[in-house]
Design a protein around this motif. Structure first.
Motif, PDB file in Angstrom:
ATOM      1  N   ARG A   1      13.945   5.568  -4.012  1.00 44.44           N
ATOM      2  CA  ARG A   1      12.929   4.809  -4.722  1.00 44.44           C
ATOM      3  C   ARG A   1      12.392   5.545  -5.935  1.00 44.44           C
ATOM      4  O   ARG A   1      11.934   4.947  -6.895  1.00 44.44           O
TER       5      ARG A   1
ATOM      6  N   LYS B   1       2.250  -3.008   6.242  1.00 41.48           N
ATOM      7  CA  LYS B   1       1.111  -2.104   6.030  1.00 41.48           C
ATOM      8  C   LYS B   1      -0.114  -2.875   5.557  1.00 41.48           C
ATOM      9  O   LYS B   1      -1.246  -2.599   5.979  1.00 41.48           O
TER      10      LYS B   1
ATOM     11  N   PRO C   1      12.893   3.742   4.987  1.00 40.21           N
ATOM     12  CA  PRO C   1      12.965   2.982   6.246  1.00 40.21           C
ATOM     13  C   PRO C   1      13.990   3.577   7.193  1.00 40.21           C
ATOM     14  O   PRO C   1      15.051   4.014   6.792  1.00 40.21           O
TER      15      PRO C   1
ATOM     16  N   ARG D   1       0.722  -1.034  -3.802  1.00 40.93           N
ATOM     17  CA  ARG D   1       1.997  -1.743  -3.608  1.00 40.93           C
ATOM     18  C   ARG D   1       2.515  -1.556  -2.176  1.00 40.93           C
ATOM     19  O   ARG D   1       3.688  -1.210  -1.956  1.00 40.93           O
ATOM     20  N   SER D   2       1.638  -1.741  -1.233  1.00 42.63           N
ATOM     21  CA  SER D   2       2.010  -1.554   0.172  1.00 42.63           C
ATOM     22  C   SER D   2       2.958  -2.655   0.625  1.00 42.63           C
ATOM     23  O   SER D   2       2.970  -3.765   0.082  1.00 42.63           O
ATOM     24  N   THR D   3       3.720  -2.342   1.668  1.00 38.67           N
ATOM     25  CA  THR D   3       4.621  -3.328   2.262  1.00 38.67           C
ATOM     26  C   THR D   3       3.803  -4.379   3.004  1.00 38.67           C
ATOM     27  O   THR D   3       2.630  -4.153   3.350  1.00 38.67           O
TER      28      THR D   3
ATOM     29  N   GLY E   1       4.703   5.675   5.574  1.00 40.93           N
ATOM     30  CA  GLY E   1       5.720   5.248   4.632  1.00 40.93           C
ATOM     31  C   GLY E   1       6.925   6.116   4.707  1.00 40.93           C
ATOM     32  O   GLY E   1       7.212   6.753   5.680  1.00 40.93           O
TER      33      GLY E   1
ATOM     34  N   ASP F   1       3.074   5.585   0.680  1.00 41.51           N
ATOM     35  CA  ASP F   1       3.014   4.707  -0.490  1.00 41.51           C
ATOM     36  C   ASP F   1       1.734   4.889  -1.286  1.00 41.51           C
ATOM     37  O   ASP F   1       1.406   4.073  -2.141  1.00 41.51           O
TER      38      ASP F   1
END
Length: 852
Positions: free
Chosen positions: A357, A126, A10, A121-123, A7, A382
């Motif tokens: 974030r 992921k 980006p 709450r992973s992307t 994580g 994350d």
């Protein structure tokens, strides 16, 4: 097993495209592996539940078990990746025995998806990778367990199959994680990855063993489920507690190293670099910076730690979001926690403005309150967001930083004091030397047209000091310093060399007439009377000027020629004198002494004589004082009172001091070899106390001659210390740390007497001979000597009396409690080689006639 949580912020799109495609490729490969293993597993597409019939675990029960184990994990951060170590082998083994492959797969995917989406709450990327990895691990486990079960029957064999299935599934997970990390970080290392696959799962066999106990218990009696659930809950709670304790232990260890780092250096930039690096490391943060708002200006300075470990600085106006944060942290002194889940409008606005974030901001305090904000943003990975424990951790870092920064300010003040005179606040001799060297470098290189040094010595200061006292004398020096600074303005830098001697450095001195005009302005500033204690006193000055490059191009040469010019001005009562070459020829004897003193030092013409010292209580000789002697082949015996000042002015005092120390310690070593543990005392001049290499030189000579440090006593006068008290006292402390004994010579005749004695790290005081010689006459000298002796006793200092010339004085000093005596009554100064014969003769005489 291990799962990846890659994580952080980006990366730019053009850099992230390649790694993302590679991860998608790995994900697709894992999906293909899942299909292949489940299709080829023995008994596919439905594997029997095994030998422990009667227990059928539904997929939703396995989903709950997987969700519980995946949500209770130990997070391990590796650079930008976070690995989660979970006890997922427990539901895996249960599923292998009591559920079909599809139920096991469905349960695992459902439980893992719930944790990844709702808890972490992973992307999407992921989540897709983790689910494909979970499916592939399940397929490998089912295949291995089925193969073992078909090869042999029996409970122990299935136990081995369950262990092999769990371990091989974990190997797949470790390899996949390694490939994903390499996709983002680069530098795949197959050997390290293979080693990790073998050694990176120490907990798995124990978890499998617990799972097999559960399998055996359920097969025996399904009602044992509740007991197993309670045991599992206790195991998970203990595991979570261990994880928390492990994190705290690591944080405490890092804080300890951080404290060592920030306290080992007083440099502000080094402290800030360590603070930001440790804040980023401890909180696993993407960014760390310090904000320093400028009161009343609406601007804020930022100090950031870059990826390379270097500090970067910027300054700009405060945005509305910045004002909100600074008002809460700086004005109110409250830490601010902005987690990912925050819903506050102001918090969300600030995070959006920072492209962050999450964040933590804590106050950074200085000597006058809160001076800034220590800020970290974006926790790597994350697996979790910042919480209250992280706030406490960052506040601890900030508190250590505040102490270190205040210590840095203290060091800066101490450095300022080391380069400035304590009485007048003017720069001192060390400051002048530091400024003079680069100024003359500029002259030599052509960057400056010229430079000048003026040396000014007050006329009549000694009379004021002796008549009105040292306090009024100090006040006079303060007033003179203020007048000189005012007269010089920006044209020159005024310094105090010591005593009543000042110097002025002019760095832009191409015009001699302009320098002379400045010198006359300085002298005129002293013409007006100075009010001291209701009286008006007048002091003048004698000023010498030397110019570079006309007169000299090196610091020592320029100072020497300014000094020569000043002495000529004082002797001729002309006030001001610019150096000319004929000044050096006006005193042929002085020139002869300078050149031939250098020759005598090089050729061994300077001798060391010694005068014995004895303890009054026993009469035993305890040591000697070293006395320098020079017998000139043409001029005859030259008094130290004549050639030592010449050595000081010519820059030869360092070699002369080294020579005397070397000869004295060599003699001390020779006496030591003959069984005589005698100490030796050596005098230091005022200039020696300004020599930064003196301590190292003394240490070198002690080691060279193998003489214990306590056998060497270094004698200084009050006047030499007062020339630059701060610097001299610091040097004396360094000498004392070597183990060398220190003595105040000619005590009572200097500037400060009692007030400075208690500040000096000395072991003894020497009563000046002028007081000792008057003891028999019963003058006020008796009271002075008695007072000094009593003072030494109360301060736990030894008292040495010099100039003892008869038995009556010896006895008076014994009655007063004096410790050590020196003088003609005991023995005259003699060459070093004569001391041992003198000691033997004295010992024989004492046997015959008794102790002196």
């Amino acid at each position: 097993m291990d799962e990846p949580e890659h994580g952080g912020r980006p990366a730019p799109r053009r850099r992230a495209c390649g790694p993302v495609l590679r991860v998608l490729g790995i994900t697709a490969a894992l999906v293909g592996l899942t299909v292949g293993t489940l299709w080829t597993a023995p008994g596919a597409p439905a594997l029997p539940t095994g030998p422990h019939g009667g227990v059928d675990l539904p997929w939703w029960a396995l989903a709950l078990a997987y969700a519980a184990t995946e949500a209770t994990v130990l997070h391990i951060q590796v650079k930008r990746e976070a690995q989660t170590v979970a006890v997922s082998e427990l539901p895996l083994v249960l599923g292998l025995f009591f559920a079909g492959p599809l139920s096991l797969l469905a349960g695992r995917l459902a439980g893992s998806a719930a944790v990844l989406v709702l808890h972490r709450r992973s992307t999407p990327l992921k989540t897709a990778f983790n689910l494909s990895l979970a499916a592939a691990e399940t397929g490998v486990a089912v295949l291995v367990f089925g193969v073992v079960g078909h090869l042999a029957d029996g409970v122990p064999v299935l136990w081995v199959g369950a262990l092999a299935a769990a371990l091989l599934a974990n190997v797949l997970g470790i390899v996949s994680i390694g490939l994903v990390i390499a996709a983002f970080e680069g530098g795949l290392r197959p050997a390290a990855l293979a080693r990790e696959a073998v050694t990176g799962q120490p907990v798995a066999p124990m978890v499998v063993a617990v799972a097999l106990v559960a399998v055996t218990s359920l097969a025996a009696d399904v009602r044992s489920t509740w007991l197993l659930l309670l045991a599992a809950a206790g195991l998970l709670a203990a595991y979570r507690s261990y994880a928390s304790l492990n994190d705290r232990h690591l944080n405490l260890e890092r804080l300890y190293r951080f404290t060592q780092a920030v306290t080992s250096s007083p440099e502000i930039d080094v402290v800030l670099g360590n603070v930001l690096a440790e804040a980023r490391e401890l909180l696993k943060a993407e960014n760390a910076e310090v904000l320093f708002p400028a009161p009343g200006s609406g601007t804020v300075a930022r100090v950031r730690l870059g990826a390379s470990g270097r500090l970067s600085r910027s300054e700009g106006g405060q945005s509305p979001a910045d004002e909100w944060l600074l008002r809460g942290v700086v004005a109110d002194g409250e830490a601010q926690l902005l987690p990912r889940t925050t819903r506050g409008a102001a918090e969300r606005e600030w995070l959006a403005a920072q492209h962050a974030r999450e964040a933590i901001a804590v106050p950074l305090r200085g000597g006058a309150g809160t001076v800034g904000v220590l800020l970290v943003t974006d926790r790597l990975g994350d697996v979790r967001t910042f919480d209250e424990e992280d706030v406490l951790l960052l506040e601890t870092v900030a508190n250590h930083a505040s102490v270190a920064l205040q210590n840095g300010e203290l060091i800066d003040r101490l450095r300022h004091e080391a380069l400035h005179d304590a009485l007048t606040g003017l720069p001192n001799r060390a400051f002048l030397q530091r400024r003079l060297t680069p100024a003359l470098d500029d002259v030599r290189s052509g960057r400056a047209a010229g430079a000048a040094v003026m040396i000014l010595d007050l006329d009549g200061f000694k009379e004021v000091n002796d008549t009105l006292g040292h306090q009024q004398g100090d006040q006079l020096l303060v007033e003179v310093a203020a007048r000189l600074v005012s007269a010089a303005g920006s044209a020159g830098t005024v310094t105090r060399l010591g005593g009543d001697e000042f110097a002025v450095l002019v760095t832009d001195a191409a015009d001699e007439d302009r320098v002379v005009r400045l010198g006359r302005r300085l002298l005129r500033a002293l013409e007006q009377p100075i009010a001291l204690g209701g009286l008006e006193v007048e002091v003048g000055g004698s000023l010498g000027i030397a110019l570079a490059p006309a007169h000299a191009s090196d610091p020592a040469g320029l100072l020497k020629r300014a000094d020569v010019a000043m002495y000529d001005a004082k002797g001729a009562a002309r006030g001001l004198r610019v150096y000319t070459p004929d000044l050096d020829t006006s005193d042929p004897r002085r020139l002869t002494l300078v050149s031939e003193l250098r020759t005598a030092l090089a050729g061994g013409g300077i001798e060391v004589h010694v005068q014995p010292q004895a303890r009054l209580a026993t009469g035993e000789v305890s040591g000697v004082e070293a006395l320098v002697r020079w017998h000139h082949p043409e001029l005859g015996s030259v008094s130290p009172e004549e050639f030592v000042p010449v050595a000081e002015r010519s820059g030869l005092i360092g070699p002369l001091t080294t020579h005397v120390l070397d000869r004295s310690l060599a003699a001390c070593a020779a006496w030591q070899a003959e069984g005589h543990g005698l100490g030796v005392a050596v005098n230091l001049s005022a200039r020696s106390l300004l020599d930064t290499d003196l301590v190292d030189e003394v240490a070198r000579l002690l080691a060279r001659h193998a003489v214990p440090a306590h056998r060497l006593t270094l004698e200084v006068t009050e006047g030499s210390v007062m020339a630059d008290p701060a610097r001299a006292i610091a040097l004396l402390h360094r000498l004392r740390d070597l183990g060398v004994r220190l003595s105040v010579d000619d005590f009572g005749t200097g500037y400060s007497s009692l007030s400075y004695l208690k500040r000096l790290p000395v072991d003894e005081v020497k009563i000046d001979r002028s007081f000792v010689t008057g003891l028999r006459r019963g003058t006020e000298d008796v009271a002075i000597v008695r007072a000094v002796t009593d003072l030494g006793r109360h301060l736990q200092l030894e008292v040495v009396a010099e100039g003892v010339e008869d038995a009556a004085t010896w006895e008076l000093l014994r009655e007063m409690g004096c410790d050590i005596v020196q003088g003609w009554h005991l023995g005259r100064a003699m060459p070093v080689d004569d001391l041992l014969p003198w000691l033997r003769a004295r010992a024989a005489a004492r046997v015959t006639v008794g102790t002196v």
